[in-house]
Design an enzyme around this catalytic site. Structure first.
Site, PDB file in Angstrom:
ATOM      1  N   PRO A  90      75.434 -11.439 -52.176  1.00 16.14           N
ATOM      2  CA  PRO A  90      74.777 -11.083 -53.446  1.00 16.14           C
ATOM      3  C   PRO A  90      75.708 -10.315 -54.382  1.00 16.14           C
ATOM      4  O   PRO A  90      75.446 -10.232 -55.580  1.00 16.14           O
ATOM      5  CB  PRO A  90      73.593 -10.208 -53.030  1.00 16.14           C
ATOM      6  N   GLU A 117      72.567  -6.332 -42.891  1.00 11.48           N
ATOM      7  CA  GLU A 117      72.525  -5.703 -44.227  1.00 11.48           C
ATOM      8  C   GLU A 117      73.855  -5.815 -44.948  1.00 11.48           C
ATOM      9  O   GLU A 117      73.985  -5.429 -46.095  1.00 11.48           O
ATOM     10  CB  GLU A 117      72.063  -4.250 -44.118  1.00 11.48           C
ATOM     11  N   ARG A 155      79.956 -33.286 -54.063  1.00 14.89           N
ATOM     12  CA  ARG A 155      79.652 -34.352 -55.026  1.00 14.89           C
ATOM     13  C   ARG A 155      80.736 -34.516 -56.088  1.00 14.89           C
ATOM     14  O   ARG A 155      80.754 -35.499 -56.826  1.00 14.89           O
ATOM     15  CB  ARG A 155      78.276 -34.163 -55.656  1.00 14.89           C
ATOM     16  N   ASP A 170      81.421 -36.310 -66.442  1.00 17.65           N
ATOM     17  CA  ASP A 170      82.097 -35.743 -67.604  1.00 17.65           C
ATOM     18  C   ASP A 170      81.114 -35.177 -68.610  1.00 17.65           C
ATOM     19  O   ASP A 170      81.382 -34.175 -69.241  1.00 17.65           O
ATOM     20  CB  ASP A 170      82.960 -36.809 -68.291  1.00 17.65           C
TER      21      ASP A 170
HETATM   22  C1  4G4 Z   1      76.653 -10.582 -47.424  1.00 15.63           C
HETATM   23  C2  4G4 Z   1      76.195  -9.285 -47.587  1.00 15.63           C
HETATM   24  C3  4G4 Z   1      74.170 -14.505 -50.598  1.00 15.63           C
HETATM   25  C4  4G4 Z   1      75.712 -11.596 -47.194  1.00 15.63           C
HETATM   26  C5  4G4 Z   1      74.854  -9.004 -47.492  1.00 15.63           C
HETATM   27  C6  4G4 Z   1      73.940 -13.950 -49.341  1.00 15.63           C
HETATM   28  C7  4G4 Z   1      72.029 -13.716 -51.285  1.00 15.63           C
HETATM   29  C8  4G4 Z   1      73.206 -14.385 -51.588  1.00 15.63           C
HETATM   30  C9  4G4 Z   1      74.350 -11.341 -47.093  1.00 15.63           C
HETATM   31  C10 4G4 Z   1      73.913 -10.024 -47.262  1.00 15.63           C
HETATM   32  C11 4G4 Z   1      72.753 -13.277 -49.102  1.00 15.63           C
HETATM   33  C12 4G4 Z   1      73.428 -14.974 -52.940  1.00 15.63           C
HETATM   34  C13 4G4 Z   1      71.804  -9.918 -45.995  1.00 15.63           C
HETATM   35  C14 4G4 Z   1      71.961  -8.904 -48.232  1.00 15.63           C
HETATM   36  C15 4G4 Z   1      73.393 -12.477 -46.852  1.00 15.63           C
HETATM   37  N1  4G4 Z   1      71.816 -13.183 -50.091  1.00 15.63           N
HETATM   38  N2  4G4 Z   1      72.679 -14.521 -53.951  1.00 15.63           N
HETATM   39  N3  4G4 Z   1      72.443 -12.663 -47.904  1.00 15.63           N
HETATM   40  N4  4G4 Z   1      72.561  -9.690 -47.178  1.00 15.63           N
HETATM   41  O1  4G4 Z   1      74.269 -15.822 -53.103  1.00 15.63           O
END
Ligand code: 4G4
Length: 251
Positions: A90, A117, A155, A170
């Site tokens: 995220p 987490e 793709r 394109d």
């Molecule tokens: C890395 C760090 C990607 C991965 C924390 C991964 C949303 C996205 C994760 C986490 C994800 C996105 C568990 C918070 C795995 N959540 N928006 N979760 N968490 O691309």
């Protein structure tokens, strides 16, 4: 192109990657998808890959060792020339079509799916070249984002879509939203297909579609218009739209 996916849940990928275009692309040898189970690289007794965070706090953190070993394993399989190691997170850079195009030109791609987490910062610093987010929301793991990225990239690999579709590519990559599409029947629940599309006037059809693309982008995603190279014709169309808007009495 080869895509290695590092995950705690390789079974999640079975559906999306063994169906339709992704399946055919692998059968034809255009892309190779290799699932690597991070847990296989844990060296502790119960094969765990998470631990409590230093400094305290709720939740668990994915440790660096198994992740590190899994990337080294993938490197032994593929080498690291022209490669990207992308962590799905995220906190990553918002994924877009330009990033998909860049990745599609590479020989090797490693997608790392995080869980718990978060992930030990030292793995990020040492091994990860790109941190990617598919949007501003939190998921339980990086698997769904990895599927999204793999699909968007695959793709764009030459030959994965038919030749006819690749020309069409394109038009999206020109950065505008697609124009409305219609097929049979000519009239459906009292709604007719726009006359111009039945006219056979190819130049009129092209102009109508371009105008629809511009209007749609202006209405729904004006942020995209800033990065589009507008032709002289586009500017004429948009000037016309502005003049029409100025005639409206908005008070
Ligand atoms: C890395 C760090 C990607 C991965 C924390 C991964 C949303 C996205 C994760 C986490 C994800 C996105 C568990 C918070 C795995 N959540 N928006 N979760 N968490 O691309």
């Amino acid at each position: 192109m080869r895509i290695d996916i590092l995950t705690l849940f390789p079974e999640m990928f079975a559906g999306p990657f063994s169906t339709s275009i992704m399946k055919r692309a692998q059968e034809r040898g255009l892309i190779e998808i290799n699932l690597i189970n991070i847990r296989d690289f844990s060296t502790n007794k119960h094969h765990t890959v998470d631990d409590t965070p230093y400094g305290g706090g709720a939740g668990m953190v994915m440790g660096p060792e198994a992740l590190y070993s899994a990337v080294l394993h993938a490197t032994r399989l593929t080498g690291h020339a022209n490669r990207r190691v992308a962590l799905m997170s995220p906190q990553g850079r918002p994924f877009n079509q330009a990033m998909a195009l860049d990745m599609a030109r590479r020989d090797n791609l490693i997608l790392v799916c995080g869980h718990y987490e978060g992930i030990d910062e030292r793995f990020r610093e040492d091994m990860v070249t790109d941190e990617i987010s598919i949007g501003d929301y939190v998921l339980t793991g990086g698997e769904l984002p990895a599927m999204v990225v793999a699909d968007a990239v695959a793709r764009l690999v030459p030959g994965v879509l038919g030749e006819a579709s690749s020309a069409k590519e394109d038009s999206f990559q020109a950065g505008l939203l697609e124009y409305p599409q219609y097929t049979r029947p000519r009239e459906y629940q009292g709604q007719a297909v726009p006359d111009v599309l039945l006219s056979g006037h190819h130049e009129e059809i092209r102009k109508w579609r371009r105008r629809q693309s511009l209007l749609r982008t202006l209405g729904r995603r004006p942020d995209l218009l800033v990065n589009v190279e507008l032709t002289g014709e586009d500017k004429q169309i948009l000037k016309g739209v502005m003049t029409d808007l100025q005639q409206l009495d908005l008070r």
